[in-house]
Design a protein around this motif. Sequence first.
Motif, short mmCIF file in Angstrom:
data_model
loop_
_atom_site.label_atom_id
_atom_site.label_comp_id
_atom_site.label_asym_id
_atom_site.label_seq_id
_atom_site.Cartn_x
_atom_site.Cartn_y
_atom_site.Cartn_z
N TRP A 321 -77.90 46.72 -86.43
CA TRP A 321 -77.98 45.32 -86.84
C TRP A 321 -77.78 45.22 -88.33
O TRP A 321 -78.25 46.06 -89.09
CB TRP A 321 -79.34 44.74 -86.45
CG TRP A 321 -79.63 44.86 -84.98
CD1 TRP A 321 -80.36 45.86 -84.37
CD2 TRP A 321 -79.21 43.99 -83.95
NE1 TRP A 321 -80.41 45.65 -83.01
CE2 TRP A 321 -79.72 44.50 -82.72
CE3 TRP A 321 -78.46 42.81 -83.93
CZ2 TRP A 321 -79.48 43.88 -81.50
CZ3 TRP A 321 -78.24 42.19 -82.71
CH2 TRP A 321 -78.75 42.73 -81.53
N ARG A 322 -77.09 44.15 -88.79
CA ARG A 322 -76.78 44.02 -90.20
C ARG A 322 -76.99 42.57 -90.68
O ARG A 322 -76.04 41.81 -90.81
CB ARG A 322 -75.33 44.46 -90.45
CG ARG A 322 -75.01 44.80 -91.90
CD ARG A 322 -73.55 45.21 -92.04
NE ARG A 322 -73.26 46.46 -91.39
CZ ARG A 322 -73.40 47.65 -91.96
NH1 ARG A 322 -73.84 47.74 -93.20
NH2 ARG A 322 -73.09 48.76 -91.31
N PRO A 323 -78.23 42.16 -90.94
CA PRO A 323 -78.47 40.85 -91.55
C PRO A 323 -77.91 40.82 -92.97
O PRO A 323 -78.06 41.79 -93.72
CB PRO A 323 -79.99 40.72 -91.55
CG PRO A 323 -80.49 41.80 -90.63
CD PRO A 323 -79.48 42.88 -90.67
N THR A 324 -77.30 39.70 -93.35
CA THR A 324 -76.59 39.62 -94.63
C THR A 324 -76.80 38.25 -95.28
O THR A 324 -76.61 37.23 -94.63
CB THR A 324 -75.09 39.86 -94.43
OG1 THR A 324 -74.89 41.13 -93.81
CG2 THR A 324 -74.35 39.84 -95.76
N LEU A 325 -77.17 38.27 -96.54
CA LEU A 325 -77.33 37.03 -97.32
C LEU A 325 -76.47 37.13 -98.57
O LEU A 325 -76.44 38.16 -99.24
CB LEU A 325 -78.79 36.83 -97.73
CG LEU A 325 -79.07 35.70 -98.72
CD1 LEU A 325 -78.83 34.34 -98.08
CD2 LEU A 325 -80.49 35.80 -99.26
#
Length: 333
Positions: A321-325
Amino acid sequence: MKRYITASLSGILTKISVISPLTIRTLTISVFAVMAFSGHMHAQAPTLPPTNLGLANVFDGIAGKPGFLYQGYVQAFQTRGIYDQYGNKAATDLKINSLVTLHQFICLSKVKALGGNLGFTVIVPVAQVSASSINTGAPAANPKVWGDIITGVAVQWSDRKLFGKAFSHRTELDVSIPTGAFNDAYAINPSAHLYSFGMYHAFTLLVNKQLSVSARNQFNYNTRIIDSKAQPGTFYNGNYSVDYTILPGLKVEAAAYYLHQFNQDRYDGHSNYYATQYGITDTRERVLGYGPGVAYFLPGGGLMELKVFSETAAKNRPAGWRPTLRVAIPLTR
């Protein structure tokens, strides 16, 4: 047949690019593929340095007025599984997770080149990586956090037309310089310890007032790892998105990224070395990430974009998983 999953851990690197007040440009981060067999770790084929995997999607090809811009990125990675050269999930509980922040400073100038505006950028990454495994033991990670500085030069073409629709695009050349923390006593380092050259083309097509399509296509070449005979192969990475305005200043998006390595990793110039020595007949990496996102245009020309990617179709690397902001803040008006 022996089951391998590469254990050569380069480090965390990033690609960068230029953008303007309304868009945020590249960089990405990826964590290393690690392989285990018979309960032991062996340094084998080098992994690709991290690149732009979903850091910028919405309005990727658009740049605002000439001036200075700060962009900040936060990207986490959590391993779901580690995959071998055949795309099979390895029977290991090894997890490699990371949290990376990137600080990018951009100048879009008034200087004209090839009919567009010259742009310049520099990125400073800070990365914290952890590894854990109950059954096989985890590789040691360098506690220092400074990554390799990346510089880039671009030409931005704004307010053009394609099929009668508003169209903006950019071409950029990036160079990653091995200035980050590296110590060969550690298996995982913030620096990839090599030079990497990337060239990409990004565009945004405004289909109508609500709908736009953006994409970035980048090609990368890596030198040998410093003080080593190992050289990661050349590779492609791309970002893609379709977004739709649901409220003034607020967009929802469907976003994706794809990475594909073209040629085998080399050792002392030989592309068959890892097949001969370790039985890894295919060292090429691959991964596809996709997920939903939202983007909000801030008063004064800033931008916030939040996405969550799920990875699949992985080979010779971890998937997870790769959450990105991303946040873009114009420094000049």
